[in-house]
Scaffold this active site. Structure first.
Site, PDB file in Angstrom:
ATOM      1  N   TYR A   1      29.575  10.542  -3.257  1.00 28.31           N
ATOM      2  CA  TYR A   1      29.187  10.742  -1.794  1.00 28.31           C
ATOM      3  C   TYR A   1      29.085  11.930  -1.380  1.00 28.31           C
TER       4      TYR A   1
ATOM      5  N   LYS B   1      49.077   1.477   2.656  1.00 28.70           N
ATOM      6  CA  LYS B   1      48.990   2.074   1.223  1.00 28.70           C
ATOM      7  C   LYS B   1      48.567   3.440   1.311  1.00 28.70           C
TER       8      LYS B   1
ATOM      9  N   LYS C   1      25.474  13.603   0.228  1.00 29.52           N
ATOM     10  CA  LYS C   1      25.432  14.159   1.618  1.00 29.52           C
ATOM     11  C   LYS C   1      24.904  15.651   1.438  1.00 29.52           C
TER      12      LYS C   1
ATOM     13  N   THR D   1      24.032  -3.315   5.901  1.00 28.08           N
ATOM     14  CA  THR D   1      24.630  -3.624   4.614  1.00 28.08           C
ATOM     15  C   THR D   1      25.974  -4.081   5.297  1.00 28.08           C
TER      16      THR D   1
ATOM     17  N   ASP E   1      46.273   7.321  -7.218  1.00 26.83           N
ATOM     18  CA  ASP E   1      45.634   8.199  -6.356  1.00 26.83           C
ATOM     19  C   ASP E   1      43.975   7.965  -6.502  1.00 26.83           C
TER      20      ASP E   1
ATOM     21  N   ALA F   1      22.541   6.937   9.271  1.00 26.74           N
ATOM     22  CA  ALA F   1      22.609   5.728   8.245  1.00 26.74           C
ATOM     23  C   ALA F   1      23.079   6.449   7.090  1.00 26.74           C
ATOM     24  N   ALA F   2      23.959   5.953   6.211  1.00 33.05           N
ATOM     25  CA  ALA F   2      24.365   6.497   4.982  1.00 33.05           C
ATOM     26  C   ALA F   2      25.216   5.318   4.234  1.00 33.05           C
TER      27      ALA F   2
ATOM     28  N   ILE G   1      42.451   4.857   8.484  1.00 26.25           N
ATOM     29  CA  ILE G   1      43.170   4.388   9.782  1.00 26.25           C
ATOM     30  C   ILE G   1      42.962   3.045   9.999  1.00 26.25           C
TER      31      ILE G   1
ATOM     32  N   ASN H   1      36.326  11.167  11.557  1.00 24.52           N
ATOM     33  CA  ASN H   1      36.373  10.273  12.577  1.00 24.52           C
ATOM     34  C   ASN H   1      37.197   9.113  12.716  1.00 24.52           C
TER      35      ASN H   1
ATOM     36  N   LYS I   1      38.241   1.960   5.686  1.00 26.09           N
ATOM     37  CA  LYS I   1      38.444   3.581   6.056  1.00 26.09           C
ATOM     38  C   LYS I   1      39.993   3.576   6.356  1.00 26.09           C
TER      39      LYS I   1
ATOM     40  N   GLU J   1      32.728  17.310   3.840  1.00 27.40           N
ATOM     41  CA  GLU J   1      32.858  17.015   2.310  1.00 27.40           C
ATOM     42  C   GLU J   1      32.001  17.899   1.697  1.00 27.40           C
TER      43      GLU J   1
HETATM   44  P1  NAD Z   1      29.230   3.426   8.235  1.00 32.64           P
HETATM   45  O1  NAD Z   1      29.357   3.053   6.720  1.00 32.64           O
HETATM   46  O2  NAD Z   1      30.199   2.679   9.421  1.00 32.64           O
HETATM   47  O3  NAD Z   1      27.590   2.993   8.881  1.00 32.64           O
HETATM   48  C1  NAD Z   1      26.729   3.246   8.226  1.00 32.64           C
HETATM   49  C2  NAD Z   1      25.737   2.344   8.781  1.00 32.64           C
HETATM   50  O4  NAD Z   1      24.349   2.841   8.114  1.00 32.64           O
HETATM   51  C3  NAD Z   1      25.755   0.940   8.533  1.00 32.64           C
HETATM   52  O5  NAD Z   1      25.245   0.227   9.767  1.00 32.64           O
HETATM   53  C4  NAD Z   1      24.848   0.408   7.422  1.00 32.64           C
HETATM   54  O6  NAD Z   1      24.224  -0.728   7.673  1.00 32.64           O
HETATM   55  C5  NAD Z   1      23.539   1.564   7.772  1.00 32.64           C
HETATM   56  N1  NAD Z   1      22.750   1.572   6.348  1.00 32.64           N
HETATM   57  C6  NAD Z   1      23.351   1.927   5.060  1.00 32.64           C
HETATM   58  N2  NAD Z   1      22.454   2.193   4.257  1.00 32.64           N
HETATM   59  C7  NAD Z   1      21.260   1.876   5.065  1.00 32.64           C
HETATM   60  C8  NAD Z   1      19.752   1.922   4.729  1.00 32.64           C
HETATM   61  N3  NAD Z   1      19.422   2.005   3.478  1.00 32.64           N
HETATM   62  N4  NAD Z   1      18.987   1.722   5.705  1.00 32.64           N
HETATM   63  C9  NAD Z   1      19.210   1.808   6.811  1.00 32.64           C
HETATM   64  N5  NAD Z   1      20.675   1.562   7.348  1.00 32.64           N
HETATM   65  C10 NAD Z   1      21.557   1.728   6.520  1.00 32.64           C
HETATM   66  O7  NAD Z   1      29.560   5.011   8.312  1.00 32.64           O
HETATM   67  P2  NAD Z   1      29.965   5.874   9.542  1.00 32.64           P
HETATM   68  O8  NAD Z   1      31.309   6.279   9.127  1.00 32.64           O
HETATM   69  O9  NAD Z   1      29.559   5.375  10.692  1.00 32.64           O
HETATM   70  O10 NAD Z   1      29.065   7.332   9.105  1.00 32.64           O
HETATM   71  C11 NAD Z   1      27.647   7.609   9.773  1.00 32.64           C
HETATM   72  C12 NAD Z   1      27.262   8.863   9.479  1.00 32.64           C
HETATM   73  O11 NAD Z   1      28.325   9.936   9.713  1.00 32.64           O
HETATM   74  C13 NAD Z   1      27.022   9.179   7.962  1.00 32.64           C
HETATM   75  O12 NAD Z   1      25.822   9.807   7.468  1.00 32.64           O
HETATM   76  C14 NAD Z   1      28.329   9.754   7.423  1.00 32.64           C
HETATM   77  O13 NAD Z   1      28.004  10.391   6.127  1.00 32.64           O
HETATM   78  C15 NAD Z   1      28.546  10.661   8.570  1.00 32.64           C
HETATM   79  N6  NAD Z   1      29.723  11.116   8.663  1.00 32.64           N
HETATM   80  C16 NAD Z   1      31.072  10.146   8.802  1.00 32.64           C
HETATM   81  C17 NAD Z   1      32.435  10.536   8.943  1.00 32.64           C
HETATM   82  C18 NAD Z   1      33.318   9.712   9.314  1.00 32.64           C
HETATM   83  O14 NAD Z   1      34.617  10.149   9.295  1.00 32.64           O
HETATM   84  N7  NAD Z   1      33.245   8.355   9.181  1.00 32.64           N
HETATM   85  C19 NAD Z   1      32.451  12.190   9.072  1.00 32.64           C
HETATM   86  C20 NAD Z   1      31.293  13.063   8.985  1.00 32.64           C
HETATM   87  C21 NAD Z   1      30.332  12.687   8.981  1.00 32.64           C
HETATM   88  O1  TDX Z   2      44.217   3.107   1.603  1.00 37.26           O
HETATM   89  C1  TDX Z   2      43.991   4.392   1.833  1.00 37.26           C
HETATM   90  N1  TDX Z   2      44.886   5.251   1.670  1.00 37.26           N
HETATM   91  C2  TDX Z   2      44.819   6.479   1.503  1.00 37.26           C
HETATM   92  O2  TDX Z   2      45.680   7.331   1.264  1.00 37.26           O
HETATM   93  C3  TDX Z   2      42.468   4.833   2.077  1.00 37.26           C
HETATM   94  C4  TDX Z   2      41.316   4.185   2.347  1.00 37.26           C
HETATM   95  C5  TDX Z   2      42.358   6.264   2.189  1.00 37.26           C
HETATM   96  N2  TDX Z   2      43.527   7.188   1.914  1.00 37.26           N
HETATM   97  C6  TDX Z   2      43.340   8.558   1.919  1.00 37.26           C
HETATM   98  C7  TDX Z   2      42.235   9.288   1.315  1.00 37.26           C
HETATM   99  C8  TDX Z   2      41.770  10.388   2.164  1.00 37.26           C
HETATM  100  O3  TDX Z   2      42.695  11.502   1.776  1.00 37.26           O
HETATM  101  O4  TDX Z   2      43.180   8.866   3.642  1.00 37.26           O
HETATM  102  C9  TDX Z   2      42.049   9.901   3.693  1.00 37.26           C
HETATM  103  C10 TDX Z   2      41.092   9.300   4.440  1.00 37.26           C
HETATM  104  O5  TDX Z   2      40.358   8.386   3.552  1.00 37.26           O
HETATM  105  P1  TDX Z   2      38.991   7.763   4.035  1.00 37.26           P
HETATM  106  O6  TDX Z   2      39.015   7.016   5.344  1.00 37.26           O
HETATM  107  O7  TDX Z   2      38.386   7.021   2.761  1.00 37.26           O
HETATM  108  O8  TDX Z   2      38.130   9.106   4.414  1.00 37.26           O
HETATM  109  P2  TDX Z   2      37.618  10.353   3.540  1.00 37.26           P
HETATM  110  O9  TDX Z   2      37.280   9.986   2.117  1.00 37.26           O
HETATM  111  O10 TDX Z   2      38.551  11.525   3.803  1.00 37.26           O
HETATM  112  O11 TDX Z   2      35.990  10.490   4.357  1.00 37.26           O
HETATM  113  C11 TDX Z   2      35.979  10.355   5.503  1.00 37.26           C
HETATM  114  O12 TDX Z   2      35.625  11.574   6.112  1.00 37.26           O
HETATM  115  C12 TDX Z   2      34.220  12.209   5.777  1.00 37.26           C
HETATM  116  C13 TDX Z   2      34.414   9.332   5.676  1.00 37.26           C
HETATM  117  O13 TDX Z   2      34.800   8.125   4.993  1.00 37.26           O
HETATM  118  C14 TDX Z   2      33.428   9.925   5.144  1.00 37.26           C
HETATM  119  O14 TDX Z   2      32.195   9.343   5.514  1.00 37.26           O
HETATM  120  C15 TDX Z   2      33.236  11.461   5.850  1.00 37.26           C
HETATM  121  O15 TDX Z   2      32.069  11.909   5.564  1.00 37.26           O
END
Ligand code: NAD
Ligand code: TDX
Length: 336
Positions: free
Chosen positions: A152, A207, A156, A36, A274, A83-84, A193, A182, A191, A127
């Site tokens: 979202y 922002k 989950k 995606t 917000d 995948a998500a 950071i 992460n 995301k 979450e």
């Molecule tokens: P990401 O969005 O970076 O990556 C998601 C990947 O899944 C992509 O490579 C995308 O192409 C693939 N994908 C999406 N839909 C698909 C489908 N229908 N079939 C096959 N592949 C598909 O996400 P991430 O941040 O790496 O998160 C990975 C997992 O970890 C997720 O399940 C998320 O809920 C969980 N998670 C993320 C965080 C975080 O901080 N990012 C924290 C806790 C849990």
């Molecule tokens: O530009 C921004 N400014 C801002 O203040 C963005 C993109 C986010 N934010 C805030 C929203 C949240 O309080 O920063 C915090 C982190 O935002 P995200 O990176 O969107 O993460 P969050 O919504 O906390 O969710 C993340 O952690 C849990 C992951 O995207 C999820 O996949 C995971 O499950």
């Protein structure tokens, strides 16, 4: 030699997981990823070909998933399901893909896994428990109540409940992990950071949503993935494990630290509108994981972890630049 079928292996956490598995274990890896907007095969570039396979496809495609799972050996192999659709802001703008991938996709995988009795690990998030008050010393544990806030997190939560029900009703050999926020290399620029780091690298201002007081519990992606490996090796079937490394910081603190590390004034950011329903605070109590598996995080110095992450984005503009304009166009539509 065993095989791990890694879904979402071209995304942020999945690609870091694949890199780690190939470096630190003898496993072979087969990635299933739809590619995606969030997936990028460049995230797997340079990895050893003979032990890594890649299939482009959808986890909700029952015929494809069935064929791949038929190739696994129940005695040795496992599915690790990353995948998500993963971004809260996108889920508010358009929830449907979150239902298709996170709910139907997970259902499709666990149906295939139970048919062949394949070990399954489900990657989830803190979450699903909603949020905590800013001034509350409480943290989430595995027995916290499910009360997700966003499209979202509700998808989950639904996927966690499906996995737990398949364990109880069908004897699926599954574990679930719920990790906090992460950070690290290969994280999509939508995301928090990476968005702020790449903004500053492009001469734009970070922002911050709302007041910037919201708190997230940051963990380095390598610590998340070492915990997933520990659960695969030593976790008890049917159990959920929360993964966190005591990394609570307000969004404002994170932005100010990033600006300082990037050599800019600490107040050079914008407050923007917000996020609707914006969760206030997440915090994880990872005692169960530590006690049962012996897992410990290695990246305990957040400032040092941020510095390394900034260096990675500085050195890898070719990886993130193609995604940056599209991500900012989506934010412009939301006025954020
Ligand atoms: P990401 O969005 O970076 O990556 C998601 C990947 O899944 C992509 O490579 C995308 O192409 C693939 N994908 C999406 N839909 C698909 C489908 N229908 N079939 C096959 N592949 C598909 O996400 P991430 O941040 O790496 O998160 C990975 C997992 O970890 C997720 O399940 C998320 O809920 C969980 N998670 C993320 C965080 C975080 O901080 N990012 C924290 C806790 C849990
Ligand atoms: O530009 C921004 N400014 C801002 O203040 C963005 C993109 C986010 N934010 C805030 C929203 C949240 O309080 O920063 C915090 C982190 O935002 P995200 O990176 O969107 O993460 P969050 O919504 O906390 O969710 C993340 O952690 C849990 C992951 O995207 C999820 O996949 C995971 O499950």
């Amino acid at each position: 030699m065993s095989t791990l079928l890694v879904t979402g292996g071209a995304g942020f956490i999945g690609s870091n997981f694949v890199r780690r598995v190939l470096a630190d274990t003898e496993h072979e890896v087969l990635v299933l990823d739809k590619l995606t907007y969030a997936g990028d095969q460049m995230s797997l570039a340079g990895l050893p070909g003979p032990r890594l396979g890649f299939v482009r496809g959808d986890v909700a495609d029952a015929e494809l998933v069935g064929r791949l799972v038929d190739g696994l050996d129940p005695a040795t192999d496992a599915i690790v399901h990353f995948a998500a659709e993963s971004h809260n802001d996108n889920s508010l703008a358009g929830p449907r893909p979150f239902l298709d991938t996170n709910v139907i996709g997970t259902y499709t995988l666990i149906e295939a896994a139970r048919r062949r009795d394949i070990r399954f690990h489900h990657i989830s998030t803190d979450e699903v428990y909603g949020d905590l008050e800013l001034d509350d010393p409480a943290k989430f544990t595995e027995s916290s109540a499910y009360r997700p806030s966003s499209p979202y997190s509700s998808t989950k939560a639904a996927s966690d409940l499906l996995v737990a029900a398949w364990v109880r009703s069908f004897g699926l050999r599954a574990t679930i992990s719920g990790c906090s926020n992460n950070y690290g290399p290969y994280q999509h620029v939508e995301k928090f950071i990476p968005r702020q780091v790449t903004n500053v690298l492009r001469g734009q201002r970070p922002k911050l949503y709302g007041t910037g007081r919201n708190v997230r519990d940051w963990i380095h992606v390598d610590d998340h993935n070492s915990a997933v490996l520990a659960i695969l090796e030593r976790g008890r079937i049917g159990e959920t494990y929360l993964i966190g490394a005591n990394g609570e910081r307000s969004n404002r603190e994170v932005v100010e630290t990033l600006l300082e590390l990037l050599g800019r004034p600490r107040d050079e950011y914008d407050l923007v509108g917000d996020r609707p329903g914006h969760d206030l605070r997440y915090a994880i109590d990872a005692s169960k994981l530590r006690a049962e598996t012996g897992w410990e995080p290695r990246f305990t110095d957040f400032r040092d972890g941020l510095e390394r992450t900034i260096e990675w984005y500085r050195a890898n503009e070719a990886w993130w630049a193609p995604h940056k304009d599209a991500a900012e166009a989506r934010y412009a539509e939301l006025g954020r």
